[in-house]
Write an enzyme that holds these catalytic residues in place. Structure first.
Site, PDB file in Angstrom:
ATOM      1  N   TYR A  60       0.821  -1.220   0.000  1.00  0.00           N
ATOM      2  CA  TYR A  60       0.000   0.000   0.000  1.00  0.00           C
ATOM      3  C   TYR A  60       0.862   1.281   0.000  1.00  0.00           C
ATOM      4  O   TYR A  60       0.824   2.067  -0.943  1.00  0.00           O
ATOM      5  CB  TYR A  60      -0.932  -0.054   1.216  1.00  0.00           C
ATOM      6  CG  TYR A  60      -1.730   1.192   1.493  1.00  0.00           C
ATOM      7  CD1 TYR A  60      -2.383   1.871   0.461  1.00  0.00           C
ATOM      8  CD2 TYR A  60      -1.860   1.680   2.793  1.00  0.00           C
ATOM      9  CE1 TYR A  60      -3.131   3.013   0.730  1.00  0.00           C
ATOM     10  CE2 TYR A  60      -2.608   2.804   3.067  1.00  0.00           C
ATOM     11  CZ  TYR A  60      -3.234   3.475   2.030  1.00  0.00           C
ATOM     12  OH  TYR A  60      -3.971   4.598   2.306  1.00  0.00           O
TER      13      TYR A  60
ATOM     14  N   LEU B  56       5.614 -10.466  -3.045  1.00  0.00           N
ATOM     15  CA  LEU B  56       4.208 -10.475  -3.484  1.00  0.00           C
ATOM     16  C   LEU B  56       3.325 -11.331  -2.569  1.00  0.00           C
ATOM     17  O   LEU B  56       2.255 -11.768  -2.975  1.00  0.00           O
ATOM     18  CB  LEU B  56       4.064 -10.923  -4.946  1.00  0.00           C
ATOM     19  CG  LEU B  56       4.802 -10.047  -5.972  1.00  0.00           C
ATOM     20  CD1 LEU B  56       4.563 -10.568  -7.394  1.00  0.00           C
ATOM     21  CD2 LEU B  56       4.338  -8.579  -5.897  1.00  0.00           C
TER      22      LEU B  56
ATOM     23  N   ASP C 203      12.668 -12.581  -1.431  1.00  0.00           N
ATOM     24  CA  ASP C 203      12.226 -12.612  -0.044  1.00  0.00           C
ATOM     25  C   ASP C 203      13.327 -12.078   0.861  1.00  0.00           C
ATOM     26  O   ASP C 203      14.481 -12.505   0.741  1.00  0.00           O
ATOM     27  CB  ASP C 203      11.904 -14.076   0.312  1.00  0.00           C
ATOM     28  CG  ASP C 203      10.947 -14.144   1.466  1.00  0.00           C
ATOM     29  OD1 ASP C 203      11.204 -13.463   2.478  1.00  0.00           O
ATOM     30  OD2 ASP C 203       9.942 -14.873   1.353  1.00  0.00           O
TER      31      ASP C 203
ATOM     32  N   TYR D 108       5.103  -5.403  17.481  1.00  0.00           N
ATOM     33  CA  TYR D 108       5.264  -4.706  16.197  1.00  0.00           C
ATOM     34  C   TYR D 108       6.067  -3.406  16.383  1.00  0.00           C
ATOM     35  O   TYR D 108       7.083  -3.173  15.715  1.00  0.00           O
ATOM     36  CB  TYR D 108       3.888  -4.405  15.588  1.00  0.00           C
ATOM     37  CG  TYR D 108       3.930  -3.381  14.487  1.00  0.00           C
ATOM     38  CD1 TYR D 108       4.560  -3.667  13.284  1.00  0.00           C
ATOM     39  CD2 TYR D 108       3.351  -2.118  14.651  1.00  0.00           C
ATOM     40  CE1 TYR D 108       4.617  -2.726  12.275  1.00  0.00           C
ATOM     41  CE2 TYR D 108       3.401  -1.181  13.653  1.00  0.00           C
ATOM     42  CZ  TYR D 108       4.034  -1.485  12.460  1.00  0.00           C
ATOM     43  OH  TYR D 108       4.101  -0.534  11.459  1.00  0.00           O
TER      44      TYR D 108
ATOM     45  N   HIS E 289      -7.817  -2.796   8.590  1.00  0.00           N
ATOM     46  CA  HIS E 289      -7.703  -1.374   8.905  1.00  0.00           C
ATOM     47  C   HIS E 289      -9.055  -0.669   8.830  1.00  0.00           C
ATOM     48  O   HIS E 289      -9.910  -1.022   8.024  1.00  0.00           O
ATOM     49  CB  HIS E 289      -6.684  -0.707   7.979  1.00  0.00           C
ATOM     50  CG  HIS E 289      -5.286  -1.148   8.286  1.00  0.00           C
ATOM     51  ND1 HIS E 289      -4.629  -2.089   7.541  1.00  0.00           N
ATOM     52  CD2 HIS E 289      -4.454  -0.803   9.291  1.00  0.00           C
ATOM     53  CE1 HIS E 289      -3.437  -2.307   8.068  1.00  0.00           C
ATOM     54  NE2 HIS E 289      -3.306  -1.539   9.139  1.00  0.00           N
TER      55      HIS E 289
HETATM   56  N1  UDP Z   1     -10.624  -0.095  14.637  1.00  0.00           N
HETATM   57  C1  UDP Z   1     -11.926  -0.444  14.969  1.00  0.00           C
HETATM   58  N2  UDP Z   1     -12.517  -1.445  14.242  1.00  0.00           N
HETATM   59  C2  UDP Z   1     -11.891  -2.107  13.223  1.00  0.00           C
HETATM   60  C3  UDP Z   1     -10.562  -1.736  12.901  1.00  0.00           C
HETATM   61  C4  UDP Z   1      -9.963  -0.730  13.639  1.00  0.00           C
HETATM   62  O1  UDP Z   1     -12.542   0.118  15.871  1.00  0.00           O
HETATM   63  O2  UDP Z   1     -12.485  -3.011  12.633  1.00  0.00           O
HETATM   64  C5  UDP Z   1      -9.976   0.994  15.397  1.00  0.00           C
HETATM   65  C6  UDP Z   1      -8.685   0.576  16.081  1.00  0.00           C
HETATM   66  O3  UDP Z   1      -8.963   0.094  17.386  1.00  0.00           O
HETATM   67  C7  UDP Z   1      -7.897   1.890  16.089  1.00  0.00           C
HETATM   68  C8  UDP Z   1      -8.390   2.623  14.841  1.00  0.00           C
HETATM   69  O4  UDP Z   1      -9.608   1.979  14.473  1.00  0.00           O
HETATM   70  O5  UDP Z   1      -8.257   2.660  17.215  1.00  0.00           O
HETATM   71  C9  UDP Z   1      -7.423   2.520  13.683  1.00  0.00           C
HETATM   72  O6  UDP Z   1      -7.068   1.162  13.540  1.00  0.00           O
HETATM   73  P1  UDP Z   1      -6.263   0.620  12.296  1.00  0.00           P
HETATM   74  O7  UDP Z   1      -6.170  -0.866  12.441  1.00  0.00           O
HETATM   75  O8  UDP Z   1      -6.843   1.151  11.035  1.00  0.00           O
HETATM   76  O9  UDP Z   1      -4.821   1.293  12.439  1.00  0.00           O
HETATM   77  P2  UDP Z   1      -3.766   1.260  13.664  1.00  0.00           P
HETATM   78  O10 UDP Z   1      -4.165   2.398  14.570  1.00  0.00           O
HETATM   79  O11 UDP Z   1      -3.829  -0.074  14.306  1.00  0.00           O
HETATM   80  O12 UDP Z   1      -2.461   1.524  12.993  1.00  0.00           O
END
Ligand code: UDP
Length: 325
Positions: A11, A33, A51, A141, A187
């Site tokens: 992305y 990929l 890889d 992470y 996400h």
């Molecule tokens: N989030 C949520 N429901 C989902 C996915 C994400 O409520 O199905 C919330 C997550 O808890 C965070 C925000 O959305 O507070 C952004 O999450 P994302 O996974 O997009 O990015 P991150 O903050 O983990 O990098």
């Protein structure tokens, strides 16, 4: 300059490749990929399918292409998964980075840009979060990225490698040709848009009992193309030395605000259900990016959440099945 981009089919990496080529650089994408998409790679970039876990694959790419610089995007990147599978992060992310850095230093590469993360700041004392904030990784992470940042600081001393560590807050949005397509998608913004596309019944809100105005987590969403532009500025600025920047718009939006804005933009009622918190999620992450603004003149072109979601919606509407369509 010839730039080797790991994860250039992913992305953020694919948009960085797009911006690098637009600014006249020559690009080699190194990608297995497994998560990225061949269709996301700009036609002027050369793909080396390899890889990072295989030192011989990387060595062959460096020997053949002799890059001047490396941008390292390829990574496992899920906070939640890293809490369940820590070695995928503390092991693979780190050892893949070591393989890459060994090769880069052996081949005399002088410029290296690392995708780092806001997940270094689990318990920020001050919001918005500047580079001087205390580092407390929020998950394996985040820790894996911090280990790579520290490694770069040492390699600068031992090998003269100049590096930029760019700590992304929440990458979002799309360009006209490239957008977000993960499998599985986890996400927030793409999931919300999948509900609008009727590909999913509802969006889960991970916790509404945080210490934030509406109880849901607050994040700083930054347009992927603005992130990519920061890489290009940093690449050139490395002539004047290494640097570390936090990258966001400096404005936080809650999960509920993202859902509401998406309802307005898509014109679809987006059903939501509150579920328990996701482990590893801090309540509020908002960047103070005044350092990169002052030092490199970085200025986001799409700082507005509405515009970010509009551009994401436009890409998803044109590619209802992602790159597979
Ligand atoms: N989030 C949520 N429901 C989902 C996915 C994400 O409520 O199905 C919330 C997550 O808890 C965070 C925000 O959305 O507070 C952004 O999450 P994302 O996974 O997009 O990015 P991150 O903050 O983990 O990098």
């Amino acid at each position: 300059m010839k730039v080797l981009v790991t994860g250039g089919a992913g992305y953020i990496g694919s948009v960085a490749v797009e911006r690098l080529i637009a600014s006249g650089e020559s690009v080699v994408v190194f990608d297995n990929l497994s998560q990225g998409h061949r269709e996301a790679i700009h036609s002027d970039a050369e793909l080396v399918r390899g890889d990072l876990a295989a030192a011989a694959d990387i060595e062959a790419a460096f020997a053949r292409h002799k890059p001047d610089a490396v941008m390292h995007f390829a990574s496992n990147l899920l906070v939640g998964e890293s809490m369940e599978k820590p070695f995928k992060y503390l092991g693979d992310n780190v050892s893949n980075g070591v393989n890459l850095l060994k090769c880069a230093t052996a081949h005399g590469v002088e410029r290296f840009i690392l995708s780092s993360t806001a997940n270094l700041f689990d318990e920020p004392e001050t919001i918005p979060i500047s580079e001087s904030e205390c580092i407390v990784p929020g998950s394996p992470y985040g820790e894996s990225k911090y280990i790579l940042e520290r490694m770069l600081a040492w390699l600068e001393r031992t090998h003269g490698l100049r590096y930029a560590a760019l700590r992304y807050f929440n990458a979002a949005g799309a360009t006209s040709e490239r957008g977000e397509d993960h499998d599985p998608e986890l996400h927030l913004i793409p999931l919300v848009l999948q509900v609008a596309q009727r590909k999913r019944e509802h969006i889960s809100i991970f916790g509404d009992d945080y210490d934030t105005p509406d109880g849901t987590c607050v994040r700083d969403y930054i347009h992927v193309s603005d992130l990519a532009d920061a890489h290009i500025l940093a690449l050139h600025a490395l002539s004047d030395g290494s640097r570390t920047y936090n990258l966001g718009n400096g404005q936080g939006f809650s999960v509920k605000e993202v859902i509401e804005t998406s309802r307005e933009i898509t014109g679809h009622g987006i059903a939501s259900k509150t579920t328990p918190r996701r482990p590893g999620d801090p309540a509020k992450l908002v960047a103070d990016s005044s350092k990169i603004r002052a030092e490199l003149g970085w200025e986001p072109k799409y700082p507005d959440l509405r515009q970010i979601i509009e551009m994401a919606w436009s890409w998803h509407s044109k590619h209802p099945n992602g790159y597979g369509s």
